[in-house]
Write an enzyme that holds these catalytic residues in place. Sequence first.
Site, PDB file in Angstrom:
ATOM      1  N   LYS A 202      21.919  45.827   5.485  1.00  0.00           N
ATOM      2  CA  LYS A 202      23.349  45.824   5.133  1.00  0.00           C
ATOM      3  C   LYS A 202      23.632  46.875   4.064  1.00  0.00           C
ATOM      4  CE  LYS A 202      27.232  43.160   3.478  1.00  0.00           C
ATOM      5  NZ  LYS A 202      27.868  41.870   3.324  1.00  0.00           N
ATOM      6  N   LYS A 225      29.612  47.513  -4.644  1.00  0.00           N
ATOM      7  CA  LYS A 225      28.493  46.593  -4.410  1.00  0.00           C
ATOM      8  C   LYS A 225      27.161  47.333  -4.336  1.00  0.00           C
ATOM      9  CE  LYS A 225      31.435  43.074  -2.251  1.00  0.00           C
ATOM     10  NZ  LYS A 225      31.561  42.035  -1.206  1.00  0.00           N
ATOM     11  N   LYS A 256      24.357  46.315   9.654  1.00  0.00           N
ATOM     12  CA  LYS A 256      25.780  46.280   9.312  1.00  0.00           C
ATOM     13  C   LYS A 256      26.116  47.383   8.329  1.00  0.00           C
ATOM     14  CE  LYS A 256      29.089  43.347   7.093  1.00  0.00           C
ATOM     15  NZ  LYS A 256      29.209  42.384   6.067  1.00  0.00           N
ATOM     16  N   TYR A 321      35.180  41.853  16.451  1.00  0.00           N
ATOM     17  CA  TYR A 321      36.523  41.281  16.493  1.00  0.00           C
ATOM     18  C   TYR A 321      37.117  41.403  17.890  1.00  0.00           C
ATOM     19  CZ  TYR A 321      35.656  41.334  11.538  1.00  0.00           C
ATOM     20  OH  TYR A 321      35.075  41.115  10.321  1.00  0.00           O
TER      21      TYR A 321
HETATM   22  C1  PBG Z   1      30.616  39.275   2.565  1.00  0.00           C
HETATM   23  C2  PBG Z   1      30.838  39.979   3.849  1.00  0.00           C
HETATM   24  C3  PBG Z   1      31.466  41.213   4.060  1.00  0.00           C
HETATM   25  C4  PBG Z   1      31.532  41.381   5.436  1.00  0.00           C
HETATM   26  C5  PBG Z   1      30.933  40.272   6.025  1.00  0.00           C
HETATM   27  N1  PBG Z   1      30.499  39.419   5.037  1.00  0.00           N
HETATM   28  C6  PBG Z   1      32.070  42.173   3.113  1.00  0.00           C
HETATM   29  C7  PBG Z   1      31.274  42.768   2.058  1.00  0.00           C
HETATM   30  O1  PBG Z   1      30.044  42.713   2.033  1.00  0.00           O
HETATM   31  O2  PBG Z   1      31.908  43.323   1.157  1.00  0.00           O
HETATM   32  C8  PBG Z   1      32.200  42.544   6.114  1.00  0.00           C
HETATM   33  C9  PBG Z   1      32.639  42.341   7.512  1.00  0.00           C
HETATM   34  C10 PBG Z   1      33.608  43.365   8.003  1.00  0.00           C
HETATM   35  O3  PBG Z   1      33.926  44.364   7.333  1.00  0.00           O
HETATM   36  O4  PBG Z   1      34.098  43.173   9.120  1.00  0.00           O
HETATM   37  N2  PBG Z   1      29.467  39.500   1.903  1.00  0.00           N
END
Ligand code: PBG
Length: 334
Positions: A202, A225, A256, A321
């Site tokens: 991620k 983050k 991701k 989505y």
């Molecule tokens: C929370 C989380 C996020 C997403 C899924 N779980 C956002 C982030 O890490 O800031 C993003 C999903 C998306 O953008 O569709 N930790």
Amino acid sequence: MIYKSAPFPINRPRRLRQADWMRDLVRENQVSVQDLIWPIFVRDGNGVVEPVKSMPGVNRYSIDKAVEAAIQASDAGIPVVALFPYTDPSVKTPDAAEAFNPENLVNRATRAIKAAVPDIGVMLDVALDPYNSDGHDGLVRDGVVLNDETLLVLERQALVQAESGADILGPSDMMDGRIAIIRTALEQNDFQNVAIMAYSSKFASAFYGPFRDAVGSGGALTGDKATYQIDPANSDEALRMVARDLEEGADMVMVKPGMPYLDMCRRVKDAFAVPTFAYQVSGEYAMIEAAGQNGWIDRDRAMMESLLGFKRAGCDGVLTYYALEVAQKIETFI
Ligand code: PBG
């Protein structure tokens, strides 16, 4: 290459592209309904379907409407819905206590969905950002996102989610040690069958922007983050995170965002041969929708092509989505 092809004109690759039936015959990958996980945003209220501005076509649903959505998903053959809460700002606190409230939105929604549609899997995110007044995935003290203190909250959050009936937990927080602590807690509390799909690969990405709007965490977020999510420049590091999460007890792993990281999908699948998923995140969705609305791309074809790319890159499934729409239309696409 496995073989050296004959020279032209003996070899004419266009022979295999000459007609639909021939292309159907030699097609290597396809998107099927069973590959799709549908993320749904849940909010308070009754009978509410509220559009998310930065994600045309995506809504926030009150629990009764989320149940209807899950029934539609199940009818369309989608195996899993992933629930994300739009938490009222008044409930957000620095200790993110709402995360482990058994009556919070996602826990209530999980119980309602499992009661109405027991055959659909429910996946929940383990992370503090929807509940934390700082907007971060972990607890914050003096501007620092705390690791070990956060783990204790994630553990409580995960247990409450399992008690509510969640089938898959998706730790998306990127704290060190989270998978081990969650897996141990699940084992010790008789939740052996709750699966973990770890957000392992991620990245600290700009493509999450619309999601933070959808769950209402963007306004609260101070800074970025980057101290816990992976640097977008690093691919070996992301592979090490997958190895670590699998050793700690993850059953499935995720890459991701998706489309800018298809190299990771392929590397993860080749290196570990475990169930590998991509999250086609909010920004990817928003880009396709925006370009489609402007008439700059053929939106329907771009949607399918983007999903096919994940399959080609080695993914077993995709969080998208588009899941419901694709599931309902898939026959006409293939
Ligand atoms: C929370 C989380 C996020 C997403 C899924 N779980 C956002 C982030 O890490 O800031 C993003 C999903 C998306 O953008 O569709 N930790």
